[in-house]
Design an enzyme around this catalytic site. Sequence first.
Site, PDB file in Angstrom:
ATOM      1  N   GLU A  64     -19.347 -34.471 -77.435  1.00 45.35           N
ATOM      2  CA  GLU A  64     -18.023 -34.953 -76.687  1.00 45.35           C
ATOM      3  C   GLU A  64     -17.868 -34.059 -75.512  1.00 45.35           C
ATOM      4  O   GLU A  64     -18.335 -32.890 -75.456  1.00 45.35           O
ATOM      5  CB  GLU A  64     -17.023 -34.978 -77.364  1.00 45.35           C
ATOM      6  CG  GLU A  64     -16.667 -34.250 -78.580  1.00 45.35           C
ATOM      7  CD  GLU A  64     -16.258 -32.662 -77.874  1.00 45.35           C
ATOM      8  OE1 GLU A  64     -15.767 -32.553 -76.973  1.00 45.35           O
ATOM      9  OE2 GLU A  64     -16.952 -31.658 -78.524  1.00 45.35           O
ATOM     10  N   GLY A  99     -18.748 -27.700 -77.630  1.00 45.67           N
ATOM     11  CA  GLY A  99     -18.961 -28.919 -77.550  1.00 45.67           C
ATOM     12  C   GLY A  99     -20.244 -29.416 -76.767  1.00 45.67           C
ATOM     13  O   GLY A  99     -21.156 -28.799 -76.944  1.00 45.67           O
ATOM     14  N   GLU A 100     -19.943 -30.517 -75.999  1.00 47.34           N
ATOM     15  CA  GLU A 100     -21.261 -31.138 -75.258  1.00 47.34           C
ATOM     16  C   GLU A 100     -22.199 -31.540 -76.175  1.00 47.34           C
ATOM     17  O   GLU A 100     -23.388 -31.864 -75.621  1.00 47.34           O
ATOM     18  CB  GLU A 100     -21.614 -30.159 -74.419  1.00 47.34           C
ATOM     19  CG  GLU A 100     -20.779 -29.692 -73.239  1.00 47.34           C
ATOM     20  CD  GLU A 100     -21.450 -28.817 -72.277  1.00 47.34           C
ATOM     21  OE1 GLU A 100     -22.638 -28.650 -72.233  1.00 47.34           O
ATOM     22  OE2 GLU A 100     -20.717 -28.169 -71.720  1.00 47.34           O
ATOM     23  N   GLY A 101     -22.167 -31.676 -77.706  1.00 48.36           N
ATOM     24  CA  GLY A 101     -23.565 -31.859 -78.437  1.00 48.36           C
ATOM     25  C   GLY A 101     -24.368 -30.927 -78.518  1.00 48.36           C
ATOM     26  O   GLY A 101     -25.343 -30.910 -79.157  1.00 48.36           O
TER      27      GLY A 101
END
Length: 338
Positions: free
Chosen positions: A162, A304-306
Amino acid sequence: MSASGLPFDDFRELLRNLPGPDAAALVAARERDAQLTKPPGALGRLEEIAFWLAAWTGKAPVVNRPLVAIFAGNHGVTRQGVTPFPSSVTAQMVENFAAGGAAINQICVSHDLGLKVFDLALEYPTGDITEEAALSERDCAATMAFGMEAIAGGTDLLCIGEMGIGNTTIAAAINLGLYGGTAEEWVGPGTGSEGEVLKRKIAAVEKAVALHRDHLSDPLELMRRLGGREIAAMAGAILAARVQKVPVIIDGYVATAAASILKAANPSALDHCLIGHVSGEPGHLRAIEKLGKTPLLALGMRLGEGTGAALAAGIVKAAAACHSGMATFAQAGVSNKE
């Protein structure tokens, strides 16, 4: 929408009737593992991961089309001064993903992973959860349905990530609503909140959960009130993956919060999921423990960001490669134990 006219009804039905693991594929994987040129259990969690892949794909463990899906959303709660960054950074980072300039881009390239980024109406932040529900039931259900499209192009391993300024505040509120405790136990620095900003973040989480307290026993209702579009979309993607026999790797604190809502609705809802890593966000390990999971990695990351899920995908790919590519004792002419 379901025949009853209530937007969440289809998801409630889906959660009541989740498909289970494939017992025959699991047995076959265990039988092959026993013949590979290694002592039993010598590959540790790699063996467990191979069995997990077999059980949830229904076939021999293989990863050919891994995908990282990033869901980006904006949050009205940022008006409470809970983060040092403006909400405009969310859209700017989506552009950075598209240009290939973010950390997740480099990890995807190095691990040969696909990447999709979903922009969830960034120009329309959700409601401020300290004053109102984040989303209507209709909007929340529609966003869950949109998230289910993450696997539409075909994938055999889904990494959930996300992007959203303010979403660690949202994650903390979800965890406080689900598990109780104090806001201080669930609130961390996120993008760098400290001092007065951190105090405002704690206060916002306390106020939000107090406002919605009488409506939090229903996990989907909790999600629409305290969550956000990326939370709903990630929940939808995880559900769709279960139905389509796609194993899932969950990323950090925010993605875990989305997954926790499904677990609250059905205790088996995350059986097809691994937690990619434990992040540096203080509440993440506690949230993982609530799920009964063990993360694959602990690198102190909190981006974050996967990113953590993507790094863990490399381990999952290695587990599948060992299981499928290693020689058996008979093939290699190596003596097995007597």
